[in-house]
Motif scaffolding. Structure first.
Motif, PDB file in Angstrom:
ATOM      1  N   GLU A 661      20.939  23.843  -5.352  1.00 33.10           N
ATOM      2  CA  GLU A 661      21.721  23.709  -6.571  1.00 33.10           C
ATOM      3  C   GLU A 661      22.607  24.943  -6.776  1.00 33.10           C
ATOM      4  OE1 GLU A 661      23.060  21.855 -10.126  1.00 33.10           O
ATOM      5  OE2 GLU A 661      22.046  21.143  -8.313  1.00 33.10           O
ATOM      6  N   VAL A 662      22.084  26.129  -6.466  1.00 33.77           N
ATOM      7  CA  VAL A 662      22.875  27.355  -6.593  1.00 33.77           C
ATOM      8  C   VAL A 662      24.072  27.320  -5.638  1.00 33.77           C
ATOM      9  CG1 VAL A 662      22.848  29.853  -6.214  1.00 33.77           C
ATOM     10  CG2 VAL A 662      20.963  28.753  -7.430  1.00 33.77           C
ATOM     11  N   LYS A 663      23.820  26.872  -4.407  1.00 40.08           N
ATOM     12  CA  LYS A 663      24.917  26.777  -3.439  1.00 40.08           C
ATOM     13  C   LYS A 663      25.995  25.805  -3.919  1.00 40.08           C
ATOM     14  CE  LYS A 663      22.086  27.838   0.640  1.00 40.08           C
ATOM     15  NZ  LYS A 663      21.570  27.295   1.921  1.00 40.08           N
ATOM     16  N   ARG A 664      25.554  24.673  -4.472  1.00 37.39           N
ATOM     17  CA  ARG A 664      26.512  23.679  -4.933  1.00 37.39           C
ATOM     18  C   ARG A 664      27.380  24.229  -6.068  1.00 37.39           C
ATOM     19  NH1 ARG A 664      27.251  20.188  -8.848  1.00 37.39           N
ATOM     20  NH2 ARG A 664      25.353  20.855  -9.921  1.00 37.39           N
ATOM     21  N   LEU A 665      26.753  24.947  -6.999  1.00 36.18           N
ATOM     22  CA  LEU A 665      27.509  25.511  -8.116  1.00 36.18           C
ATOM     23  C   LEU A 665      28.478  26.604  -7.645  1.00 36.18           C
ATOM     24  CD1 LEU A 665      24.722  25.684 -10.854  1.00 36.18           C
ATOM     25  CD2 LEU A 665      26.641  24.090 -10.719  1.00 36.18           C
ATOM     26  N   ILE A 666      28.072  27.388  -6.647  1.00 33.41           N
ATOM     27  CA  ILE A 666      28.982  28.396  -6.099  1.00 33.41           C
ATOM     28  C   ILE A 666      30.211  27.728  -5.486  1.00 33.41           C
ATOM     29  CG2 ILE A 666      29.243  30.091  -4.233  1.00 33.41           C
ATOM     30  CD1 ILE A 666      26.401  31.011  -4.824  1.00 33.41           C
ATOM     31  N   GLU A 667      29.993  26.609  -4.767  1.00 35.36           N
ATOM     32  CA  GLU A 667      31.114  25.884  -4.163  1.00 35.36           C
ATOM     33  C   GLU A 667      32.051  25.317  -5.227  1.00 35.36           C
ATOM     34  OE1 GLU A 667      29.360  22.969  -1.702  1.00 35.36           O
ATOM     35  OE2 GLU A 667      28.534  24.399  -0.251  1.00 35.36           O
ATOM     36  N   GLU A 668      31.478  24.929  -6.392  1.00 34.33           N
ATOM     37  CA  GLU A 668      32.305  24.347  -7.444  1.00 34.33           C
ATOM     38  C   GLU A 668      33.029  25.422  -8.275  1.00 34.33           C
ATOM     39  OE1 GLU A 668      29.810  21.927  -9.839  1.00 34.33           O
ATOM     40  OE2 GLU A 668      29.584  20.329  -8.340  1.00 34.33           O
ATOM     41  N   ALA A 669      32.407  26.573  -8.480  1.00 30.20           N
ATOM     42  CA  ALA A 669      32.938  27.556  -9.434  1.00 30.20           C
ATOM     43  C   ALA A 669      33.174  28.922  -8.812  1.00 30.20           C
ATOM     44  CB  ALA A 669      31.980  27.682 -10.614  1.00 30.20           C
ATOM     45  N   PHE A 670      33.452  28.973  -7.500  1.00 31.99           N
ATOM     46  CA  PHE A 670      33.665  30.267  -6.846  1.00 31.99           C
ATOM     47  C   PHE A 670      34.909  30.973  -7.387  1.00 31.99           C
ATOM     48  CE2 PHE A 670      36.268  27.343  -4.461  1.00 31.99           C
ATOM     49  CZ  PHE A 670      37.425  28.052  -4.159  1.00 31.99           C
ATOM     50  N   ASP A 671      35.899  30.176  -7.915  1.00 31.19           N
ATOM     51  CA  ASP A 671      37.143  30.764  -8.401  1.00 31.19           C
ATOM     52  C   ASP A 671      37.098  31.058  -9.897  1.00 31.19           C
ATOM     53  OD1 ASP A 671      36.978  28.159  -9.120  1.00 31.19           O
ATOM     54  OD2 ASP A 671      39.061  27.637  -8.627  1.00 31.19           O
ATOM     55  N   THR A 672      35.868  31.055 -10.469  1.00 34.03           N
ATOM     56  CA  THR A 672      35.698  31.416 -11.883  1.00 34.03           C
ATOM     57  C   THR A 672      34.931  32.723 -11.958  1.00 34.03           C
ATOM     58  OG1 THR A 672      33.602  30.249 -12.132  1.00 34.03           O
ATOM     59  CG2 THR A 672      35.619  28.968 -12.500  1.00 34.03           C
ATOM     60  N   ASP A 673      34.792  33.208 -13.178  1.00 33.73           N
ATOM     61  CA  ASP A 673      34.045  34.449 -13.389  1.00 33.73           C
ATOM     62  C   ASP A 673      32.544  34.127 -13.369  1.00 33.73           C
ATOM     63  OD1 ASP A 673      33.417  37.038 -13.856  1.00 33.73           O
ATOM     64  OD2 ASP A 673      33.890  36.994 -16.005  1.00 33.73           O
ATOM     65  N   ALA A 703      24.730  37.733  -5.225  1.00 31.39           N
ATOM     66  CA  ALA A 703      26.040  38.392  -5.176  1.00 31.39           C
ATOM     67  C   ALA A 703      26.591  38.419  -3.751  1.00 31.39           C
ATOM     68  CB  ALA A 703      25.941  39.805  -5.739  1.00 31.39           C
ATOM     69  N   GLU A 704      25.726  38.726  -2.768  1.00 35.04           N
ATOM     70  CA  GLU A 704      26.178  38.764  -1.384  1.00 35.04           C
ATOM     71  C   GLU A 704      26.633  37.385  -0.909  1.00 35.04           C
ATOM     72  OE1 GLU A 704      22.869  40.297   0.716  1.00 35.04           O
ATOM     73  OE2 GLU A 704      23.188  42.371   0.095  1.00 35.04           O
ATOM     74  N   TYR A 705      25.857  36.357  -1.270  1.00 39.17           N
ATOM     75  CA  TYR A 705      26.233  35.005  -0.840  1.00 39.17           C
ATOM     76  C   TYR A 705      27.573  34.600  -1.466  1.00 39.17           C
ATOM     77  CZ  TYR A 705      25.833  30.048   0.302  1.00 39.17           C
ATOM     78  OH  TYR A 705      26.066  28.790   0.798  1.00 39.17           O
ATOM     79  N   LEU A 706      27.780  34.924  -2.774  1.00 36.24           N
ATOM     80  CA  LEU A 706      29.039  34.581  -3.441  1.00 36.24           C
ATOM     81  C   LEU A 706      30.218  35.310  -2.779  1.00 36.24           C
ATOM     82  CD1 LEU A 706      30.581  33.231  -5.751  1.00 36.24           C
ATOM     83  CD2 LEU A 706      29.959  35.183  -7.214  1.00 36.24           C
ATOM     84  N   LEU A 711      34.910  35.117   0.777  1.00 33.37           N
ATOM     85  CA  LEU A 711      35.596  35.621   1.965  1.00 33.37           C
ATOM     86  C   LEU A 711      36.012  34.464   2.873  1.00 33.37           C
ATOM     87  CD1 LEU A 711      36.499  38.017   3.722  1.00 33.37           C
ATOM     88  CD2 LEU A 711      34.183  38.062   4.688  1.00 33.37           C
ATOM     89  N   ARG A 712      35.121  33.468   3.030  1.00 33.74           N
ATOM     90  CA  ARG A 712      35.463  32.314   3.858  1.00 33.74           C
ATOM     91  C   ARG A 712      36.649  31.558   3.260  1.00 33.74           C
ATOM     92  NH1 ARG A 712      29.770  31.722   4.086  1.00 33.74           N
ATOM     93  NH2 ARG A 712      29.830  29.958   2.617  1.00 33.74           N
ATOM     94  N   ILE A 713      36.667  31.438   1.929  1.00 35.30           N
ATOM     95  CA  ILE A 713      37.780  30.758   1.269  1.00 35.30           C
ATOM     96  C   ILE A 713      39.073  31.551   1.467  1.00 35.30           C
ATOM     97  CG2 ILE A 713      38.693  29.982  -0.954  1.00 35.30           C
ATOM     98  CD1 ILE A 713      36.440  28.265   0.137  1.00 35.30           C
ATOM     99  N   ALA A 729      43.595  37.339  -4.335  1.00 37.50           N
ATOM    100  CA  ALA A 729      42.643  38.244  -4.988  1.00 37.50           C
ATOM    101  C   ALA A 729      42.393  37.824  -6.429  1.00 37.50           C
ATOM    102  CB  ALA A 729      43.168  39.684  -4.926  1.00 37.50           C
ATOM    103  N   GLU A 730      43.470  37.402  -7.137  1.00 38.19           N
ATOM    104  CA  GLU A 730      43.299  36.962  -8.531  1.00 38.19           C
ATOM    105  C   GLU A 730      42.465  35.691  -8.599  1.00 38.19           C
ATOM    106  OE1 GLU A 730      47.204  36.585 -10.099  1.00 38.19           O
ATOM    107  OE2 GLU A 730      47.526  38.757 -10.320  1.00 38.19           O
ATOM    108  N   LYS A 731      42.765  34.722  -7.714  1.00 39.19           N
ATOM    109  CA  LYS A 731      42.018  33.464  -7.739  1.00 39.19           C
ATOM    110  C   LYS A 731      40.535  33.683  -7.423  1.00 39.19           C
ATOM    111  CE  LYS A 731      45.664  30.144  -6.609  1.00 39.19           C
ATOM    112  NZ  LYS A 731      45.363  29.235  -7.736  1.00 39.19           N
ATOM    113  N   LEU A 732      40.257  34.632  -6.566  1.00 39.86           N
ATOM    114  CA  LEU A 732      38.865  34.897  -6.188  1.00 39.86           C
ATOM    115  C   LEU A 732      38.193  35.893  -7.118  1.00 39.86           C
ATOM    116  CD1 LEU A 732      39.160  35.012  -2.298  1.00 39.86           C
ATOM    117  CD2 LEU A 732      38.461  33.114  -3.765  1.00 39.86           C
ATOM    118  N   LYS A 733      38.890  36.239  -8.230  1.00 43.09           N
ATOM    119  CA  LYS A 733      38.302  37.040  -9.302  1.00 43.09           C
ATOM    120  C   LYS A 733      37.970  38.473  -8.889  1.00 43.09           C
ATOM    121  CE  LYS A 733      38.698  33.669 -12.099  1.00 43.09           C
ATOM    122  NZ  LYS A 733      39.762  33.720 -13.105  1.00 43.09           N
TER     123      LYS A 733
END
Length: 760
Positions: A661-673, A703-706, A711-713, A729-733
């Motif tokens: 579930e954590v991985k899924r949320l990171i994939e959905e909201a990686f470009d948010t704060d 934090a490391e996984y995010l 970085l992959r994105i 850089a802005e999009k990736l926060k």
């Protein structure tokens, strides 16, 4: 042709001799059959009624115990004085879960209500849609002033109307328990609603043998095989009034019921004031006796007709039958008595009588089985005193009539496991134990040992010994038997001994006392000799349940530490065993411990049914155990070890689910704060718990996984898009492009611009 006077007299005598016995036998057969059938059916109905009462009251007491445990929960005591607000949804949810936890299938509870008298709110096990039932509140408030802390009442004659709908209480049985329990001005109430259908399932009513039903204190029907009778007022019925006038708590009498004569059995409950009644029409009981009576009449008529025919025809030829008898009995060695037919007949009859004596000797070989049957009836209270004495004298136990005091010994093997025997050998081993006891104890001091319910039962007596001397002699004999069983059978055994008694009807009570004495092996261990008066504690003593040790056991199971759990269980068993207790209190403590462990599994989402492997329930298996060692081993093998395995498996599944579930949320909201705290709020777990589980499953922290995912994105955008490094850089926060460039160079060894140029 003149009729011979001798022939006439013979005919008349034959008719008298034939008619009177046949008529007497027919009348006696019908009378005895009616009486015997009536007594047997009434005894059966009494036992069935008693069993029905025990089942009903056991269920009610379990419900009472469950509600008491519910009221002692911290969440309940915390919620009752609190005014519930919409923001208290977590507390409401926990209240709902606790109310639902006691609504088990075995108890058949229909509804559970929790009422706060201080804050005037009501909640039940249906959830949040039952906050307001004014009619139900008034009904519960009307019974809150009772002096009793726990009250069983029958439902209203109509449903209670509330703002959220109808609360159906018709024909229901309701338990109301106050909080605090003995307060005259309670602050809250718990009400459990039990349907009449559940009570109906608990009463054992045979449609062919009348009805068994339950009346409340107002003599209204609260359980009946016929649903149409529920709620009816029986107080005006004659036999119900007769029951009320009886001073005894149980009994059997005959009275008119529903327009016909019936046998009425009743039991008055001291627990809640209910009355259990069995009504069996006399015609139902005597129908079998009537069939026997008509059969007897038919047979009597046939015999009478045959008697008349034989008397008339046979008497005409008085000498002919004598002659035929003579010819049938005569053989070659009696030819010298050819002229003395009656002498020949007499000699042959003597031979027949001699054969009969031999047959009697053979029948005496069956005497042992008859004595066993008599002793069994004495232990079960089925033998009448005078009948027992007469039969004992007839079977050669006349010395038993001179006994002034008696005791009953119950001999049992402590265990067959870890021995060379199997369970299938138990019956043969019990027979051998009985023979050993019969060899050691002199015949004039005992009756024949018998086997009953996996035990050897032995009744011993004494003529003129004092109570102290007799008790010492019984102990010495029991010790000899125990040593011999160990020597010859290599098996540990224990012996329970009843109190002394003087009257034969007390044999049943003594049999039960001997069995009860053996139940204290759980505290004293194997190979013991227990007098019931020595091991049974004082009436005023109560067993103290070690709550702290029980909590330590629960914590050990939750921690999945098997060694710690076994040590906690051993300490719990030791704490229970060292106390002086009544065996019923000890069994209740074990049942309480089992219920707490089951509740622990249920709270963790694990059904306790997966632990059950035999035909009996877990509670049935537990109550069959004898010694503390067996009980501790059973808890370890059946509950603790499987529970830890199930919880560990469930936790592993839960860890995997959280990480995914954590991985899924990171994939959905990686470009948010995105932070760990925000993520934990979305999946309802504590941030520290998520961090620990995620690291355990993935090998890196959140934090490391995010950062790695971003970085992959970034690498993909550098290859596939025209976004500038600043935009990426802005999009990736990132705080600024410099931080992004610095991290990218650290991970890839080149700058983002160099990576894009290389990709082109």
């Amino acid at each position: 042709m003149r009729v011979s006077k001798y022939l006439l007299k013979l005919v008349i005598l034959t008719l008298i001799v034939g008619i009177i016995p046949v008529l007497s036998l027919g009348w006696y057969s019908y009378h005895y059959a009616s009486k015997s059938v009536l007594e047997q059916v009434e005894e059966r109905n009494t036992q069935v009624l008693r069993q029905s009462q025990l089942r009903v009251e056991q269920t009610l007491k379990m419900i009472d115990y469950s509600t008491a445990q519910l009221l002692n929960l911290p969440i309940i005591t915390k919620a009752i004085p609190k005014k519930l607000e919409p923001t208290d949804f977590e507390m409401v949810k926990e209240l709902y879960n606790n109310l639902s936890s006691i609504q088990t299938y075995e108890l058949g509870i229909r509804d559970v209500y929790l009422l706060s008298l201080e804050q005037d709110w009501l909640i039940n096990n249906d959830g949040l849609d039952s906050y307001n039932h004014p009619g139900l509140k008034e009904y519960l408030l009307a019974n809150s002033g009772s002096s009793q802390g726990s009250l069983w009442i029958s439902g209203n004659s109509a449903s209670v109307q509330g703002s959220e709908g109808m609360v159906e209480l018709r024909h229901a049985v309701i338990n109301i328990k106050k909080w605090p329990i003995n307060s005259r001005n309670p602050r809250g109430l718990v009400s459990v609603v039990l349907s009449a259908q559940q009570l109906k399932q608990l009463i054992d009513s045979d449609p062919g043998m009348g009805d068994i039903f339950i009346l409340d204190e107002e003599k209204r029907v609260i359980a009946h095989p016929n649903d149409a009778q529920l709620g009816m007022d029986f107080s005006e019925y004659g036999y119900v009034q007769a029951i009320g006038q009886h001073s005894d708590t149980n009994g059997v009498f005959h009275d008119a019921a529903d327009g016909e004569q019936s046998s009425i059995s009743f039991r008055k409950s001291a627990y809640n004031g209910w009355t259990y009644v069995s009504v069996v029409p006399t015609r139902t009981i005597t129908s079998q006796a009537m069939a026997i009576g008509w059969t007897s009449i038919l047979v009597s008529v046939v015999v009478l007709v045959a008697t008349v025919i034989v008397a008339v025809i046979g008497s005409r030829q008085m000498y002919s039958p004598v002659r035929r008898m003579y010819r049938s009995l005569l053989d070659d060695k009696d030819t010298h008595q050819k002229n003395d037919e009656f002498l020949v007949i007499s000699n042959r009859i003597q031979g027949i009588l001699s054969d009969q004596s031999k047959l009697k000797v053979e029948l005496e070989g069956q005497q042992k089985q008859l004595v066993e049957l008599l002793v069994r009836k004495l232990m079960l209270g089925e033998a009448k005193p005078q009948e027992a004495l007469e039969r004992l004298q007839y079977y050669g136990y006349s010395y038993a009539d001179q006994w002034e005091t008696m005791r009953v010994l119950i001999l049992q093997f402590d265990r067959l496991d870890s021995t060379r025997y199997a369970e299938k050998d138990r019956d043969l081993l019990l027979f051998a134990m009985g023979n050993i006891a019969a060899e050691i104890i002199p015949e004039d001091e005992r009756l024949l040992p018998i086997v009953m319910k996996e035990s050897v039962v032995l009744l011993v007596g004494s003529k003129n010994q004092s109570e102290e001397v007799f008790k010492g002699a019984v102990f010495d004999r029991a010790a000899e038997v125990q040593i011999s069983v160990k020597q010859y059978l290599q098996l540990p055994s224990s012996i329970g001994i009843s109190r002394s008694f003087q009257c034969w009807p007390e044999s049943r009570r003594a049999y039960e006392e001997g069995g009860n004495a053996l139940k204290y092996r759980a505290r004293l261990g194997e190979q013991v000799i227990l007098f019931i008066e020595d091991v049974q504690p004082d009436k005023g003593k109560e067993m103290i349940y070690p709550k702290e040790l029980a909590e330590e056991l629960s914590l050990a199971i939750k921690s999945l530490d098997l060694e710690r759990t076994r040590n906690a269980l051993a300490a719990m068993m030791d704490a229970l065993s060292v106390q002086e207790y009544d065996h019923n209190d000890y069994q209740l403590a074990l049942v309480r411990l089992l219920m707490e462990l089951i509740r622990l599994l249920q709270d963790a989402g694990v059904s306790y049914h997966v632990l059950k492997s035999g035909e009996d329930s877990l509670f049935g298996d537990l109550l069959k155990l004898h010694t503390s060692r067996e009980i501790e081993a059973w808890f370890n093998d059946t509950i603790v070890t499987p529970a830890i395995s199930l919880l560990e498996e469930q936790r592993q599944v839960q860890f995997t689910s959280i990480s995914e579930e954590v991985k899924r949320l990171i994939e959905e909201a990686f470009d948010t704060d995105l932070t760990l705290e925000k993520l934990s709020a979305r999946i309802n777990y504590h941030p520290q718990y998520i961090s620990r589980v995620f690291r355990q499953e993935t090998g890196v922290n959140f934090a490391e996984y995010l950062s790695q995912y971003r970085l992959r994105i970034a690498k993909r955008w550098l290859k596939e898009t025209n976004l500038t490094i600043t935009e990426i850089a802005e999009k990736l926060k990132y705080n600024n492009p410099a931080n992004f460039i610095r991290y990218f160079r650290k991970m890839e060894g080149i700058t983002p611009g160099q990576y894009r140029d290389k990709a082109e």
